[in-house]
Design a protein around this motif. Sequence first.
Motif, PDB file in Angstrom:
ATOM      1  N   TRP A  53       1.158  -0.701  -0.100  1.00  0.00           N
ATOM      2  CA  TRP A  53       0.017  -0.159   0.173  1.00  0.00           C
ATOM      3  C   TRP A  53       0.880   1.450   0.236  1.00  0.00           C
ATOM      4  O   TRP A  53       1.715   1.248   0.992  1.00  0.00           O
ATOM      5  CB  TRP A  53      -0.951  -0.119   1.527  1.00  0.00           C
ATOM      6  CG  TRP A  53      -1.947   1.454   1.501  1.00  0.00           C
ATOM      7  CD1 TRP A  53      -1.059   2.097   2.591  1.00  0.00           C
ATOM      8  CD2 TRP A  53      -2.741   1.609   0.739  1.00  0.00           C
ATOM      9  NE1 TRP A  53      -2.159   2.750   2.501  1.00  0.00           N
ATOM     10  CE2 TRP A  53      -2.944   3.457   1.446  1.00  0.00           C
ATOM     11  CE3 TRP A  53      -3.359   1.587  -0.503  1.00  0.00           C
ATOM     12  CZ2 TRP A  53      -3.885   4.067   0.597  1.00  0.00           C
ATOM     13  CZ3 TRP A  53      -4.823   2.315  -1.455  1.00  0.00           C
ATOM     14  CH2 TRP A  53      -4.599   2.889  -0.357  1.00  0.00           C
ATOM     15  N   ASP A  54       1.408   1.454  -1.080  1.00  0.00           N
ATOM     16  CA  ASP A  54       1.602   3.551  -1.151  1.00  0.00           C
ATOM     17  C   ASP A  54       0.797   4.117  -0.908  1.00  0.00           C
ATOM     18  O   ASP A  54       1.367   5.392  -1.482  1.00  0.00           O
ATOM     19  CB  ASP A  54       1.908   2.792  -2.604  1.00  0.00           C
ATOM     20  CG  ASP A  54       2.122   3.164  -4.057  1.00  0.00           C
ATOM     21  OD1 ASP A  54       0.315   3.334  -3.893  1.00  0.00           O
ATOM     22  OD2 ASP A  54       2.341   2.867  -4.851  1.00  0.00           O
ATOM     23  N   GLY A  55      -0.422   4.621  -0.923  1.00  0.00           N
ATOM     24  CA  GLY A  55      -1.096   5.390  -0.445  1.00  0.00           C
ATOM     25  C   GLY A  55      -2.080   5.935  -1.468  1.00  0.00           C
ATOM     26  O   GLY A  55      -2.897   6.686  -1.415  1.00  0.00           O
ATOM     27  N   ARG A  56      -1.859   4.950  -2.659  1.00  0.00           N
ATOM     28  CA  ARG A  56      -2.525   5.318  -3.817  1.00  0.00           C
ATOM     29  C   ARG A  56      -2.891   4.320  -4.243  1.00  0.00           C
ATOM     30  O   ARG A  56      -4.138   4.341  -5.067  1.00  0.00           O
ATOM     31  CB  ARG A  56      -1.712   5.493  -5.375  1.00  0.00           C
ATOM     32  CG  ARG A  56      -0.793   6.838  -4.504  1.00  0.00           C
ATOM     33  CD  ARG A  56       0.599   7.264  -5.792  1.00  0.00           C
ATOM     34  NE  ARG A  56       1.156   6.404  -5.575  1.00  0.00           N
ATOM     35  CZ  ARG A  56       1.873   6.234  -6.900  1.00  0.00           C
ATOM     36  NH1 ARG A  56       2.415   7.173  -7.789  1.00  0.00           N
ATOM     37  NH2 ARG A  56       3.123   4.996  -7.511  1.00  0.00           N
ATOM     38  N   GLY A  57      -2.756   3.091  -3.684  1.00  0.00           N
ATOM     39  CA  GLY A  57      -3.085   1.664  -4.370  1.00  0.00           C
ATOM     40  C   GLY A  57      -2.432   1.056  -4.038  1.00  0.00           C
ATOM     41  O   GLY A  57      -1.781   1.426  -3.037  1.00  0.00           O
ATOM     42  N   LEU A  58      -3.191  -0.149  -3.848  1.00  0.00           N
ATOM     43  CA  LEU A  58      -2.868  -1.468  -2.621  1.00  0.00           C
ATOM     44  C   LEU A  58      -2.361  -2.269  -4.852  1.00  0.00           C
ATOM     45  O   LEU A  58      -2.919  -2.828  -5.092  1.00  0.00           O
ATOM     46  CB  LEU A  58      -3.980  -2.786  -2.832  1.00  0.00           C
ATOM     47  CG  LEU A  58      -3.549  -3.951  -1.100  1.00  0.00           C
ATOM     48  CD1 LEU A  58      -2.680  -3.176  -0.887  1.00  0.00           C
ATOM     49  CD2 LEU A  58      -4.605  -3.722  -1.011  1.00  0.00           C
ATOM     50  N   THR A  59      -1.275  -3.253  -4.353  1.00  0.00           N
ATOM     51  CA  THR A  59      -0.421  -3.762  -5.604  1.00  0.00           C
ATOM     52  C   THR A  59       0.237  -5.183  -5.285  1.00  0.00           C
ATOM     53  O   THR A  59       0.550  -5.047  -3.348  1.00  0.00           O
ATOM     54  CB  THR A  59       0.726  -3.091  -6.347  1.00  0.00           C
ATOM     55  OG1 THR A  59       1.621  -2.295  -5.733  1.00  0.00           O
ATOM     56  CG2 THR A  59       0.248  -1.640  -6.813  1.00  0.00           C
ATOM     57  N   ALA A  60       0.603  -5.941  -6.070  1.00  0.00           N
ATOM     58  CA  ALA A  60       1.244  -6.972  -5.618  1.00  0.00           C
ATOM     59  C   ALA A  60       2.111  -6.780  -6.561  1.00  0.00           C
ATOM     60  O   ALA A  60       2.097  -7.001  -8.095  1.00  0.00           O
ATOM     61  CB  ALA A  60       0.303  -8.034  -6.350  1.00  0.00           C
TER      62      ALA A  60
END
Length: 258
Positions: A53-60
């Motif tokens: 989670w980078d504050g903009r979206g949740l990614t793998a």
Amino acid sequence: MGVPLRRRSGGSVYHESTPVAVVAGVVESAWTGRVGRGRSLRVFPDGCVDLVWDGRGLTAVTTVGGVLRHELPPVDWTVGLRLRCGVGGAVLGVPMTDLAAGATPLRELWAESARRAESRLAECATPAEARSVLEALVAERIRDVELDGLPVAAARALRSPGARTDQVAAELGVSERGLRRHVRHEVGVGPKELQRVLRFHGFLSRVEAVARKRSSLADVAAELGYADQSHLGRECRRLSGVSPGALVRSWTGRNVPD
């Protein structure tokens, strides 16, 4: 996503912690990164998948084939969970061979549950709150997932210097073809390539020792099962794009011969 060589660099701070027990079977560590400033981060292969989670979206985020660049946004902090090597396919719900290296939006894989998690994460005021949301998301995800323990055991065995894939397959009671199929599904590459990545990751964990003159590149190469220092150099360039000496210099600034 590969662990940075230095825990503090350019105003950034990286900290790992132990995950809660309910997800410890599939999560190797939880981590928090305080970015300092937005920039491109060099990420080295480690055979794992990070949920970020980078504050903009949740990614793998995944990389096993070589170094990649991951853009750090100009935010106060990021939070992630590093999945154990060998569980990526089961947890994400897709063969790892289907994912391109880099960041894949988790909503493309988990749809509504990922969107709900992103809404909750956007409201988190601290890294600790965000970490709890991520751990709850993974706990929900694995509740009905049947994990394949063979790839995890294979990754553990392949970390040993001198391990042979045929011997690892025999010890685990499968054919080499079966071992390759299981590992490719959960990691994204076959056992031999995974072994190269894990051995390189072992070198990265020893960069500080070389930088502080507690060990030499030749000693590290022998310790990890490389044929010689030149073999370490070739593999390092292939998986990181630079020489072993350059990685040591990036840690300390000291001139180290390759």
